[in-house]
Scaffold this motif. Structure first.
Motif, PDB file in Angstrom:
ATOM      1  N   LYS A  26      26.684 -35.005  -2.962  1.00  0.00           N
ATOM      2  CA  LYS A  26      27.257 -35.475  -4.226  1.00  0.00           C
ATOM      3  C   LYS A  26      27.789 -36.898  -4.133  1.00  0.00           C
ATOM      4  N   THR A  27      28.498 -37.184  -3.046  1.00  0.00           N
ATOM      5  CA  THR A  27      29.129 -38.498  -2.936  1.00  0.00           C
ATOM      6  C   THR A  27      28.091 -39.603  -2.832  1.00  0.00           C
ATOM      7  N   ASN A  28      27.059 -39.393  -2.027  1.00  0.00           N
ATOM      8  CA  ASN A  28      26.021 -40.426  -1.914  1.00  0.00           C
ATOM      9  C   ASN A  28      25.330 -40.636  -3.246  1.00  0.00           C
ATOM     10  N   LEU A  29      25.091 -39.553  -3.987  1.00  0.00           N
ATOM     11  CA  LEU A  29      24.483 -39.678  -5.310  1.00  0.00           C
ATOM     12  C   LEU A  29      25.412 -40.428  -6.253  1.00  0.00           C
ATOM     13  N   SER A  30      26.701 -40.113  -6.212  1.00  0.00           N
ATOM     14  CA  SER A  30      27.674 -40.769  -7.082  1.00  0.00           C
ATOM     15  C   SER A  30      27.726 -42.271  -6.815  1.00  0.00           C
ATOM     16  N   VAL A  31      27.729 -42.647  -5.537  1.00  0.00           N
ATOM     17  CA  VAL A  31      27.770 -44.065  -5.173  1.00  0.00           C
ATOM     18  C   VAL A  31      26.510 -44.780  -5.639  1.00  0.00           C
ATOM     19  N   ASN A  32      25.350 -44.168  -5.438  1.00  0.00           N
ATOM     20  CA  ASN A  32      24.102 -44.771  -5.899  1.00  0.00           C
ATOM     21  C   ASN A  32      24.094 -44.953  -7.409  1.00  0.00           C
ATOM     22  N   LEU A  33      24.531 -43.933  -8.134  1.00  0.00           N
ATOM     23  CA  LEU A  33      24.576 -44.020  -9.594  1.00  0.00           C
ATOM     24  C   LEU A  33      25.493 -45.153 -10.044  1.00  0.00           C
ATOM     25  N   ALA A  34      26.682 -45.208  -9.452  1.00  0.00           N
ATOM     26  CA  ALA A  34      27.650 -46.233  -9.836  1.00  0.00           C
ATOM     27  C   ALA A  34      27.082 -47.625  -9.603  1.00  0.00           C
ATOM     28  N   LEU A  35      26.458 -47.841  -8.450  1.00  0.00           N
ATOM     29  CA  LEU A  35      25.908 -49.164  -8.124  1.00  0.00           C
ATOM     30  C   LEU A  35      24.746 -49.519  -9.033  1.00  0.00           C
ATOM     31  N   ASP A  36      23.879 -48.551  -9.327  1.00  0.00           N
ATOM     32  CA  ASP A  36      22.733 -48.833 -10.188  1.00  0.00           C
ATOM     33  C   ASP A  36      23.168 -49.106 -11.630  1.00  0.00           C
ATOM     34  N   LEU A  37      24.164 -48.380 -12.092  1.00  0.00           N
ATOM     35  CA  LEU A  37      24.641 -48.578 -13.462  1.00  0.00           C
ATOM     36  C   LEU A  37      25.334 -49.927 -13.619  1.00  0.00           C
TER      37      LEU A  37
END
Length: 240
Positions: A26-37
């Motif tokens: 979850k955390t790695n996905l959350s970080v990727n989403l935040a950076l891409d957004l």
């Protein structure tokens, strides 16, 4: 929205909660989403609600996130290098949730244990008052996730604790550095079975950025092809 598949983009909301069993990613996905957004020129706040586990917290990526322009709201005593397990929710969480809208997105990285889910339950009313989504992260290679029935049972427990309903699934099958196309494959339809049992749509299939080219043929002609979301491994083991 750059590398985000259209189904994942459509599944996001002003408040998007990333939930799942401990170790699902979850955390790695959350970080990727935040950076891409934020690269898409969106204002983004990432709320770290992992208030018990001392490792794999989004707050460990504070420097990377803040340098990119992501605002991080993290538990007190959660900075890199600490192992203090203090359930210490910061007063910045409520204002962050209340200010969420189409121009300022809030991603909530939910802890994989009961305490993390219960912590979000305290804020369920303000979340329900906003347009929101909850994406449940699947990783068949993690303990208590290999059986689709158990994965759905865990999902229902999270929903009960948070007083919120999941809205979509993200297939995040991986074994960290040992991930290859065999690990990523879903030949027996695990993710599809979870989707059928839960009644939730699959909105993304994460693939490590460096393996996207190698796996194009694997997913060609399958329902996963338009769902591929290239991700980077930002969250690593403490000893790496």
């Amino acid at each position: 929205m750059g590398c985000l598949p259209s189904a994942l983009e459509a599944a996001l909301a002003p408040i998007t909660i990333i939930a799942g069993h401990y170790g699902a990613g979850k955390t790695n996905l959350s970080v990727n989403l935040a950076l891409d957004l934020v690269r898409d020129r969106r204002a983004v706040t990432l709320v770290d609600l992992d208030i018990v586990n001392p490792y794999f917290r989004a707050s460990e990526q504070r420097g990377l996130l803040e340098q990119a322009g992501v605002h991080l709201v993290a538990p007190v005593f959660s900075e890199a290098g600490t192992s203090l397990d203090v359930p210490s929710l910061t007063g910045a969480i409520m204002p962050a949730l209340e200010d969420a809208d189409d121009e300022h997105l809030v991603i909530v990285d939910l802890g994989g244990d009961d305490v993390g889910a219960t912590a979000l339950g305290r804020f369920s009313r303000v979340v329900q008052a906003h347009s929101h989504a909850m994406l449940y992260v699947l990783n068949r290679h993690r303990n208590l996730m290999a059986d689709p029935v158990e994965a759905v049972q865990n999902l229902r427990e999270i929903e009960a604790a948070t007083h919120l309903h999941a809205t979509g699934l993200v297939d995040n099958a991986h074994l960290k550095d040992e991930t290859d196309e065999i690990v990523l494959r879903d030949d027996d339809g695990y993710a599809e079975t979870v989707s059928e049992l839960s009644g939730l749509p699959l909105v993304a299939k994460t693939v490590p950025e460096g393996l996207v080219g190698d796996t194009e043929q694997v997913f060609t002609g399958t329902k996963y092809a338009p769902l591929v979301y290239p991700v980077r491994l930002h969250v690593k083991n403490p000893w790496e």
